[in-house]
Structure formats: structure tokens, C-alpha cells
Design a protein around this motif. Structure first.
Motif, PDB file in Angstrom:
ATOM      1  N   PRO A 139      12.553  16.392  15.725  1.00 25.26           N
ATOM      2  CA  PRO A 139      12.205  15.085  15.136  1.00 25.26           C
ATOM      3  C   PRO A 139      12.680  14.974  13.695  1.00 25.26           C
ATOM      4  O   PRO A 139      12.809  15.965  12.986  1.00 25.26           O
ATOM      5  N   SER A 140      12.938  13.735  13.282  1.00 26.32           N
ATOM      6  CA  SER A 140      13.312  13.527  11.882  1.00 26.32           C
ATOM      7  C   SER A 140      12.084  13.722  11.001  1.00 26.32           C
ATOM      8  O   SER A 140      10.946  13.631  11.457  1.00 26.32           O
ATOM      9  N   LYS A 141      12.351  14.008   9.729  1.00 26.82           N
ATOM     10  CA  LYS A 141      11.273  14.287   8.781  1.00 26.82           C
ATOM     11  C   LYS A 141      11.395  13.347   7.592  1.00 26.82           C
ATOM     12  O   LYS A 141      12.497  13.108   7.097  1.00 26.82           O
ATOM     13  N   SER A 142      10.262  12.843   7.154  1.00 28.72           N
ATOM     14  CA  SER A 142      10.195  12.020   5.947  1.00 28.72           C
ATOM     15  C   SER A 142       9.161  12.613   5.012  1.00 28.72           C
ATOM     16  O   SER A 142       8.232  13.289   5.452  1.00 28.72           O
ATOM     17  N   ALA A 143       9.331  12.313   3.736  1.00 32.02           N
ATOM     18  CA  ALA A 143       8.348  12.719   2.729  1.00 32.02           C
ATOM     19  C   ALA A 143       8.056  11.511   1.857  1.00 32.02           C
ATOM     20  O   ALA A 143       8.957  10.715   1.562  1.00 32.02           O
ATOM     21  N   GLY A 144       6.793  11.357   1.485  1.00 32.49           N
ATOM     22  CA  GLY A 144       6.422  10.207   0.678  1.00 32.49           C
ATOM     23  C   GLY A 144       5.204  10.457  -0.179  1.00 32.49           C
ATOM     24  O   GLY A 144       4.563  11.511  -0.099  1.00 32.49           O
ATOM     25  N   ILE A 145       4.907   9.447  -0.990  1.00 31.00           N
ATOM     26  CA  ILE A 145       3.805   9.540  -1.955  1.00 31.00           C
ATOM     27  C   ILE A 145       2.895   8.332  -1.809  1.00 31.00           C
ATOM     28  O   ILE A 145       3.363   7.192  -1.798  1.00 31.00           O
ATOM     29  N   ILE A 146       1.599   8.614  -1.711  1.00 30.72           N
ATOM     30  CA  ILE A 146       0.599   7.547  -1.772  1.00 30.72           C
ATOM     31  C   ILE A 146       0.129   7.469  -3.216  1.00 30.72           C
ATOM     32  O   ILE A 146      -0.564   8.370  -3.701  1.00 30.72           O
ATOM     33  N   ALA A 147       0.528   6.412  -3.899  1.00 26.28           N
ATOM     34  CA  ALA A 147      -0.003   6.166  -5.234  1.00 26.28           C
ATOM     35  C   ALA A 147      -1.376   5.533  -5.054  1.00 26.28           C
ATOM     36  O   ALA A 147      -1.557   4.673  -4.193  1.00 26.28           O
ATOM     37  N   TYR A 148      -2.337   5.989  -5.844  1.00 26.93           N
ATOM     38  CA  TYR A 148      -3.670   5.386  -5.767  1.00 26.93           C
ATOM     39  C   TYR A 148      -4.213   5.185  -7.173  1.00 26.93           C
ATOM     40  O   TYR A 148      -3.796   5.841  -8.128  1.00 26.93           O
ATOM     41  N   ARG A 149      -5.110   4.228  -7.256  1.00 22.50           N
ATOM     42  CA  ARG A 149      -5.789   3.977  -8.525  1.00 22.50           C
ATOM     43  C   ARG A 149      -7.254   3.717  -8.220  1.00 22.50           C
ATOM     44  O   ARG A 149      -7.615   3.299  -7.119  1.00 22.50           O
ATOM     45  N   LYS A 150      -8.078   4.005  -9.215  1.00 20.75           N
ATOM     46  CA  LYS A 150      -9.518   3.816  -9.050  1.00 20.75           C
ATOM     47  C   LYS A 150      -9.927   2.574  -9.821  1.00 20.75           C
ATOM     48  O   LYS A 150      -9.857   2.544 -11.049  1.00 20.75           O
ATOM     49  N   ARG A 151     -10.293   1.573  -9.094  1.00 18.83           N
ATOM     50  CA  ARG A 151     -10.846   0.340  -9.659  1.00 18.83           C
ATOM     51  C   ARG A 151     -12.301   0.312  -9.224  1.00 18.83           C
ATOM     52  O   ARG A 151     -12.969   1.326  -9.233  1.00 18.83           O
ATOM     53  N   ARG A 152     -12.765  -0.824  -8.787  1.00 15.51           N
ATOM     54  CA  ARG A 152     -14.111  -0.866  -8.216  1.00 15.51           C
ATOM     55  C   ARG A 152     -14.174   0.082  -7.020  1.00 15.51           C
ATOM     56  O   ARG A 152     -15.140   0.794  -6.812  1.00 15.51           O
ATOM     57  N   ASN A 153     -13.105   0.078  -6.227  1.00 16.60           N
ATOM     58  CA  ASN A 153     -12.897   1.005  -5.117  1.00 16.60           C
ATOM     59  C   ASN A 153     -11.518   1.625  -5.295  1.00 16.60           C
ATOM     60  O   ASN A 153     -10.719   1.142  -6.089  1.00 16.60           O
ATOM     61  N   VAL A 154     -11.248   2.656  -4.527  1.00 14.74           N
ATOM     62  CA  VAL A 154      -9.905   3.232  -4.538  1.00 14.74           C
ATOM     63  C   VAL A 154      -8.947   2.223  -3.905  1.00 14.74           C
ATOM     64  O   VAL A 154      -9.236   1.625  -2.878  1.00 14.74           O
ATOM     65  N   GLU A 155      -7.795   2.042  -4.554  1.00  8.64           N
ATOM     66  CA  GLU A 155      -6.746   1.180  -4.018  1.00  8.64           C
ATOM     67  C   GLU A 155      -5.487   2.019  -3.853  1.00  8.64           C
ATOM     68  O   GLU A 155      -5.230   2.925  -4.645  1.00  8.64           O
ATOM     69  N   VAL A 156      -4.715   1.712  -2.812  1.00 10.31           N
ATOM     70  CA  VAL A 156      -3.468   2.429  -2.542  1.00 10.31           C
ATOM     71  C   VAL A 156      -2.298   1.460  -2.586  1.00 10.31           C
ATOM     72  O   VAL A 156      -2.434   0.281  -2.255  1.00 10.31           O
ATOM     73  N   LEU A 157      -1.159   1.992  -2.991  1.00  6.67           N
ATOM     74  CA  LEU A 157       0.060   1.207  -3.064  1.00  6.67           C
ATOM     75  C   LEU A 157       0.839   1.389  -1.776  1.00  6.67           C
ATOM     76  O   LEU A 157       1.199   2.507  -1.413  1.00  6.67           O
ATOM     77  N   LEU A 158       1.102   0.292  -1.080  1.00 13.04           N
ATOM     78  CA  LEU A 158       1.922   0.311   0.126  1.00 13.04           C
ATOM     79  C   LEU A 158       3.151  -0.552  -0.097  1.00 13.04           C
ATOM     80  O   LEU A 158       3.131  -1.466  -0.929  1.00 13.04           O
ATOM     81  N   VAL A 159       4.204  -0.249   0.648  1.00  9.55           N
ATOM     82  CA  VAL A 159       5.441  -1.015   0.546  1.00  9.55           C
ATOM     83  C   VAL A 159       5.759  -1.660   1.891  1.00  9.55           C
ATOM     84  O   VAL A 159       5.413  -1.136   2.950  1.00  9.55           O
ATOM     85  N   HIS A 160       6.418  -2.811   1.811  1.00 12.05           N
ATOM     86  CA  HIS A 160       6.833  -3.536   3.008  1.00 12.05           C
ATOM     87  C   HIS A 160       8.345  -3.367   3.149  1.00 12.05           C
ATOM     88  O   HIS A 160       9.076  -3.613   2.193  1.00 12.05           O
ATOM     89  N   PRO A 161       8.821  -2.947   4.329  1.00 12.75           N
ATOM     90  CA  PRO A 161      10.259  -2.718   4.487  1.00 12.75           C
ATOM     91  C   PRO A 161      11.057  -4.009   4.394  1.00 12.75           C
ATOM     92  O   PRO A 161      10.620  -5.066   4.866  1.00 12.75           O
ATOM     93  N   GLY A 162      12.221  -3.918   3.791  1.00 14.95           N
ATOM     94  CA  GLY A 162      13.094  -5.072   3.664  1.00 14.95           C
ATOM     95  C   GLY A 162      13.971  -5.235   4.894  1.00 14.95           C
ATOM     96  O   GLY A 162      13.973  -4.411   5.804  1.00 14.95           O
ATOM     97  N   GLY A 163      14.713  -6.310   4.903  1.00 18.64           N
ATOM     98  CA  GLY A 163      15.641  -6.586   5.996  1.00 18.64           C
ATOM     99  C   GLY A 163      15.088  -7.593   6.976  1.00 18.64           C
ATOM    100  O   GLY A 163      13.884  -7.848   7.028  1.00 18.64           O
ATOM    101  N   PRO A 164      15.970  -8.167   7.766  1.00 13.59           N
ATOM    102  CA  PRO A 164      15.572  -9.254   8.659  1.00 13.59           C
ATOM    103  C   PRO A 164      14.613  -8.846   9.773  1.00 13.59           C
ATOM    104  O   PRO A 164      13.784  -9.653  10.184  1.00 13.59           O
ATOM    105  N   PHE A 165      14.677  -7.610  10.247  1.00 17.32           N
ATOM    106  CA  PHE A 165      13.783  -7.186  11.328  1.00 17.32           C
ATOM    107  C   PHE A 165      12.320  -7.259  10.906  1.00 17.32           C
ATOM    108  O   PHE A 165      11.445  -7.599  11.690  1.00 17.32           O
ATOM    109  N   TRP A 166      12.040  -6.934   9.654  1.00 17.31           N
ATOM    110  CA  TRP A 166      10.661  -6.844   9.164  1.00 17.31           C
ATOM    111  C   TRP A 166      10.167  -8.130   8.512  1.00 17.31           C
ATOM    112  O   TRP A 166       9.004  -8.220   8.153  1.00 17.31           O
ATOM    113  N   ARG A 167      11.021  -9.119   8.361  1.00  9.98           N
ATOM    114  CA  ARG A 167      10.702 -10.317   7.581  1.00  9.98           C
ATOM    115  C   ARG A 167       9.359 -10.948   7.953  1.00  9.98           C
ATOM    116  O   ARG A 167       8.578 -11.295   7.088  1.00  9.98           O
TER     117      ARG A 167
END
Length: 153
Positions: free
Chosen positions: A2-30
């Protein structure tokens, strides 16, 4: 193998923990939303260090170099078989400042025309509860691990 990916979950503490997510670009995901979001990540080769790859992919997808320490969250397997190794980093990012790399593809299909699209068309902060709805289902266990690490508050 299988292919392998590596990534980072950025998080910040506000009233609750929040995480940064990204939306893929390109026409398939629009027009896709629920289950389409991801942690910033990308593929890496055998023998390459997962943390180095995660930092590189974060920079490519968001235009930001990270120097903060990372916390290992382990691996998950997505539905297609891809293994994702993730790390967490506490930081705050202004999502309006992201600058993603681009990729080219033939669009519209069979038109002979090539167009460039951003790898990531937007990034957004979500509470853990909202992120569980938005994120690729195979990555949800990473949110659970982050919640255990941070206490979710």
C-alpha cells in the motif's frame, strides 16, 4: 504494497480543542464536503522519514514551514488501503494566509486541455465533533488519539 502518507494535525486550544483540516482542490472534490476533508498530508517513499515527509507536505499544502515539535499519533489505514502516519502540533494558523502547491490535469476530460488546480483549495478550523463529520472516515481514529492526548478541552 500500500501507498504511505504522512501528515500533521495542527490543533489549538480555544474554548474546546480545534483541529485544522484541508479540503482537496480540483474539479472532482469541488462539490464534496462530508468525508472529503483531511489532515494536511502526502505520500512518501520507503526509507524516507515520516516526520520529515509530514513537515514537507504541510509546507507544500499550506505554504508554512513548521519548526514546532511534533507528537506522534501513529498510523491508520484508509479504506483504499493507504497507510497514514500522523503527528500533532499545537499552533495557530490564519487560514486566510495558506498558499498551496498546484497540480495539473486534463480538464475537462478528453478535451486535450491541461489546467492547474491547487492541491488544497481551503483550510478551516473545526471542533473535534465537527471534524469527525468532515474528515475522511479512515482518519477519524487520529482525532480520537488527539482528543486523548489533549483531553479534548
Amino acid at each position: 504494497m500500500p501507498s504511505k502518507s504522512a501528515g500533521i494535525i495542527a490543533y489549538r486550544k480555544r474554548r474546546n480543542v480545534e483541529v485544522l483540516l484541508v479540503h482537496p482542490g480540483g474539479p472532482f472534490w469541488r462539490n464534496k464536503d462530508l468525508g472529503a476533508w483531511s489532515i494536511p498530508k502526502g505520500e512518501y517513499a520507503d526509507g524516507e522519514d515520516a516526520e520529515i515527509a509530514a513537515r514537507r507536505e504541510f509546507a507544500e499544502e499550506l505554504g508554512l514551514q513548521l519548526s514546532v515539535p511534533l507528537i506522534a499519533l501513529g498510523e491508520v489505514r484508509q479504506r483504499g488501503g493507504k497507510l497514514v502516519t500522523a503527528f500533532a502540533a499545537e499552533l495557530d494558523i490564519d487560514v486566510r494566509s495558506i498558499r498551496s502547491n498546484t497540480f495539473e490535469m486534463e480538464w475537462p476530460p478528453r478535451s486535450g486541455k491541461r489546467q492547474a488546480f491547487p492541491e488544497v483549495d481551503r483550510a478551516q478550523w473545526f471542533t473535534l465533533e465537527a471534524a469527525r463529520e468532515k474528515i475522511n472516515a479512515g482518519q477519524r481514529p487520529l482525532l480520537d488519539r488527539l482528543e486523548q492526548l489533549t483531553g479534548g478541552e
